[in-house]
Write an enzyme that holds these catalytic residues in place. Sequence first.
Site, PDB file in Angstrom:
ATOM      1  N   TYR A 145      38.252  35.417  45.022  1.00  0.00           N
ATOM      2  CA  TYR A 145      37.228  35.285  43.978  1.00  0.00           C
ATOM      3  C   TYR A 145      36.770  33.836  43.923  1.00  0.00           C
ATOM      4  O   TYR A 145      37.589  32.928  43.759  1.00  0.00           O
ATOM      5  CB  TYR A 145      37.807  35.693  42.611  1.00  0.00           C
ATOM      6  CG  TYR A 145      36.757  35.666  41.521  1.00  0.00           C
ATOM      7  CD1 TYR A 145      35.805  36.670  41.430  1.00  0.00           C
ATOM      8  CD2 TYR A 145      36.710  34.629  40.593  1.00  0.00           C
ATOM      9  CE1 TYR A 145      34.823  36.643  40.442  1.00  0.00           C
ATOM     10  CE2 TYR A 145      35.735  34.593  39.598  1.00  0.00           C
ATOM     11  CZ  TYR A 145      34.802  35.602  39.531  1.00  0.00           C
ATOM     12  OH  TYR A 145      33.828  35.578  38.564  1.00  0.00           O
ATOM     13  N   ASP A 247      38.243  25.688  47.207  1.00  0.00           N
ATOM     14  CA  ASP A 247      37.916  26.081  45.840  1.00  0.00           C
ATOM     15  C   ASP A 247      39.169  25.858  45.004  1.00  0.00           C
ATOM     16  O   ASP A 247      40.114  26.638  45.056  1.00  0.00           O
ATOM     17  CB  ASP A 247      37.489  27.552  45.806  1.00  0.00           C
ATOM     18  CG  ASP A 247      37.198  28.043  44.388  1.00  0.00           C
ATOM     19  OD1 ASP A 247      37.516  27.318  43.420  1.00  0.00           O
ATOM     20  OD2 ASP A 247      36.673  29.163  44.244  1.00  0.00           O
ATOM     21  N   LYS A 274      37.110  25.033  35.212  1.00  0.00           N
ATOM     22  CA  LYS A 274      38.144  25.449  34.245  1.00  0.00           C
ATOM     23  C   LYS A 274      38.786  24.270  33.516  1.00  0.00           C
ATOM     24  O   LYS A 274      38.175  23.652  32.680  1.00  0.00           O
ATOM     25  CB  LYS A 274      39.180  26.297  34.979  1.00  0.00           C
ATOM     26  CG  LYS A 274      38.529  27.559  35.576  1.00  0.00           C
ATOM     27  CD  LYS A 274      39.404  28.745  35.530  1.00  0.00           C
ATOM     28  CE  LYS A 274      38.803  29.900  36.274  1.00  0.00           C
ATOM     29  NZ  LYS A 274      38.739  31.145  35.558  1.00  0.00           N
TER      30      LYS A 274
HETATM   31  C1  LIG Z   1      38.958  30.355  42.189  1.00  0.00           C
HETATM   32  C2  LIG Z   1      37.760  30.491  41.321  1.00  0.00           C
HETATM   33  N1  LIG Z   1      36.586  29.995  41.723  1.00  0.00           N
HETATM   34  C3  LIG Z   1      35.478  30.065  40.956  1.00  0.00           C
HETATM   35  C4  LIG Z   1      35.522  30.674  39.726  1.00  0.00           C
HETATM   36  C5  LIG Z   1      34.266  30.758  38.890  1.00  0.00           C
HETATM   37  O1  LIG Z   1      34.384  29.932  37.775  1.00  0.00           O
HETATM   38  P1  LIG Z   1      33.465  30.202  36.460  1.00  0.00           P
HETATM   39  O2  LIG Z   1      33.971  31.446  35.817  1.00  0.00           O
HETATM   40  O3  LIG Z   1      33.645  28.964  35.644  1.00  0.00           O
HETATM   41  O4  LIG Z   1      32.064  30.360  36.960  1.00  0.00           O
HETATM   42  C6  LIG Z   1      36.719  31.205  39.251  1.00  0.00           C
HETATM   43  C7  LIG Z   1      36.788  31.873  37.939  1.00  0.00           C
HETATM   44  O5  LIG Z   1      37.714  32.596  37.612  1.00  0.00           O
HETATM   45  C8  LIG Z   1      37.863  31.133  40.076  1.00  0.00           C
HETATM   46  O6  LIG Z   1      39.028  31.654  39.683  1.00  0.00           O
END
Ligand SMILES: Cc1ncc(COP(=O)(O)O)c(C=O)c1O
Length: 440
Positions: A145, A247, A274
Amino acid sequence: MNNSSTQSRSAALYERAQKVMPGGCSRNTVLRKPHPLYVDHGAGCYVTDIEGVSRIDYANNMASLIHGHAHTAVVEAVTAQLQKGTAFTLATEVEIEFAEHMCRRNDGFESIRFVNSGTEAVMGCLKAARAYTGRPKIAKAEGAYHGQYDYAEISQTANPSNWGDAHNPSSVPVAHGTPASALSDVIIIPFNQPEQAVEILNRHRDELACVLLDLMPHRGGLGPASPAFVQAIYAWTRENNVLLVFDEVITFRSNYGGAQEWYGVRPDLTAMGKMIGGGFPVGALAGRKDVMSVMNPLADTVLFPHSGTFSANPITMTAGLVSMEMFDKTAVSNLNHLANQARAGIAEAIQIADIPACVTGGGSMFRIHMKPEAPVTYRDAYMTPQESQHIQFLLDYLFDNGIIMINTCSGTLSTVMTEKEIEVLIETLLAGFRKIKQLL
Ligand SMILES: Cc1ncc(COP(=O)(O)O)c(C=O)c1O
């Protein structure tokens, strides 16, 4: 303590909500059956709903609240900034201070830009990689994700009916109507399978802008990537002039400079989000100066024009700076130590209850699986209908007994937790595991 009664205030609110929002919410994560519970307030690591029930919060707004709820230092700093204004079309000094702080945390962060979400941070990294290399495609691991950008979300929800050959996973759309071009521009590699991944990457080496990796993907099972996998992908990107993007939207909390410190590998770009916003919407992309400079608006040719109305707003910058300053090396190490205790205690509870389950995780996070062996790939982590049912049973049991988890049965710790909350977690889990044993 059952709050699911249709007479509750939460039930009444949900009826209203459904009239004005699809599904009655803007964010599926809050949904519970038969209706979501509405919050009254959070304090430290406890959240109290409008029915007056308090629970320990192991969800921490999906791993984003590193210091729990309403931390005094954050509240005071943000309150002071609120009085002065929330967003300007003039620059702010606090943005520079926060940028300097983040760049000090990791030698690879030569330059940084702030955005408003993890989705945007990942999108920015992918667009920067394309702009820098002039190539269109990206590669990512099956099931990982990375937020909601079309390209980043491909194969995020792949399942046995559409995921194809394990050695050559299919590019599976998430949203209906995803353009076919997005599918063909995203190459899916199997997580933690270095030889197979490299074989696939080799077939696309001339078209790839970057490989995007989460080092401990939640949906991939929340196990840290194997060093052999990370090294293989790193080496391949170096040999083929393809950028490596990590990421770290969730995993940045794992070390002072992110989970990448576990591997001693420096990516070209890192996406964050986050917890670095101190409880406010945030994202950031950081990395090599020459790559980040594709966003430089002062260049003769701007390769990637980049902007955002609320990017680097002083509320987020203030909360983020205060929170990250408090999350210093000692705080990181103490939190990880507490999480080690939690993971060990959960493993022991599984053994005592004698059920086919296991616990994975790293840094300050853990995930419980109703599988005897820790999953290594997304396909291993994929739940059978029975496993799903048992996880749901456990989640409901925990919730009814005062513990909020992420809906995969994952937990994230905050610095305001103590051994007391860990003990409660382990005792409640043991009781839940014993109930599951009776269902087997
Ligand atoms: C690993 C990862 N990347 C990107 C995101 C996307 O972040 P946002 O919800 O702030 O758009 C998340 C959200 O859970 C995530 O867990």
